[in-house]
Design a protein around this motif. Sequence first.
Motif, PDB file in Angstrom:
ATOM      1  N   ARG A   1       3.544  18.514   1.526  1.00 16.41           N
ATOM      2  CA  ARG A   1       3.599  17.513   2.599  1.00 16.41           C
ATOM      3  C   ARG A   1       4.597  17.932   3.671  1.00 16.41           C
ATOM      4  O   ARG A   1       4.320  17.818   4.880  1.00 16.41           O
TER       5      ARG A   1
ATOM      6  N   SER B   1       0.320   4.297   0.338  1.00 14.09           N
ATOM      7  CA  SER B   1       0.003   5.304   1.352  1.00 14.09           C
ATOM      8  C   SER B   1       0.528   4.923   2.733  1.00 14.09           C
ATOM      9  O   SER B   1       0.576   5.765   3.630  1.00 14.09           O
ATOM     10  N   LYS B   2       0.928   3.668   2.893  1.00 11.52           N
ATOM     11  CA  LYS B   2       1.433   3.213   4.194  1.00 11.52           C
ATOM     12  C   LYS B   2       2.889   2.778   4.142  1.00 11.52           C
ATOM     13  O   LYS B   2       3.437   2.322   5.145  1.00 11.52           O
TER      14      LYS B   2
ATOM     15  N   ASP C   1       0.862  -1.180   0.000  1.00 11.33           N
ATOM     16  CA  ASP C   1       0.000   0.000   0.000  1.00 11.33           C
ATOM     17  C   ASP C   1       0.899   1.231   0.000  1.00 11.33           C
ATOM     18  O   ASP C   1       1.594   1.503   0.989  1.00 11.33           O
TER      19      ASP C   1
END
Length: 339
Positions: free
Chosen positions: A260, A193-194, A191
Amino acid sequence: MALPVKSAGSVMSASLRLVAVRNSSSKPKVAVLGASGGIGQPLGLLLKQDPLIAHLSLYDVVNTPGVAADLSHIDSNAKVSAHTGPAELAAAVEGADVIVIPAGVPRKPGMTRDDLFNTNAGIVRDLCQTIAKVAPKALVAIITNPVNSTVPIAVEVFKKAGSYDKRRIFGVTTLDVVRSQAFVSDLKGTDASKTVVPVVGGHAGITIIPLLSQTSPKVSFTQPEIEKLTPRIQDAGTEVVNAKAGAGSATLSMALAGARFANSLLRALKGEKVVQCAYVESEAVKGVNFFSTPLELGPNGVEKILGVGKVTPFEQKLIDASVPELNKNIAKGVKFVSG
């Protein structure tokens, strides 16, 4: 990226007062210098949507009012202000909590980040001369390449102004982290995003060192995978430059990375414990004065330099090889300011 920023020296005067305070962690002001450029516009778009920002201050030498008008129509709470030209730079940064600098010229095919030095070095010097006088307490995040040299330039300018605080000046290397995480997730099916991959060193070529052994969640790599993936991460910027065929460099991914990192600084200002990689003055690696490692951020910037951690022999070899290259880049920046 934005057009070159003209020297602000001619508009600075003895009457320019030193403002030693920021707004607050509850109503933070973020200034983007180079807001009309290829990175600056998407960066402004992303920051306008950040609920932590109360005031988004946009600065460039041209076209700032149009960008500001466009962004001001977005239904988020950040107030937008436009500042154009050296005479309005001080107002753009005064009271800023975070200042992000994407101003500069982009790379074209065949160019290295170092080829940008002469133009972009002057831009960063001139911007920082004003910041050092007007907003010395701001957290300054430098995107302008070559980061390995422009950060030392900023540091020297702040030292000359008598307002240097090594906790507050950062070279944004977040794009190297973002790319590493994207490439690893593509390769391993994790994943994205992780997936977390720390990247240390600097922000050019062999100084970009992804610590694949520290990938989280833990994944395993074969040595051939490591030897293929590492140079791809190091050369990813060139991959974009070539793909755009003269139309620019990495702008969208860099804007995301800059936003970010800015958000991390804003969360740290509020007292949240945040860990991010960035290129700062550091003693984490012997023999070099600036190095990117994971940092613990807080209200005053760098609270703790966490170092490179446990690395493999392959990664240590990359770290060792980066030191002379970084020292060359750093010396070039220092010489530019000191003459």
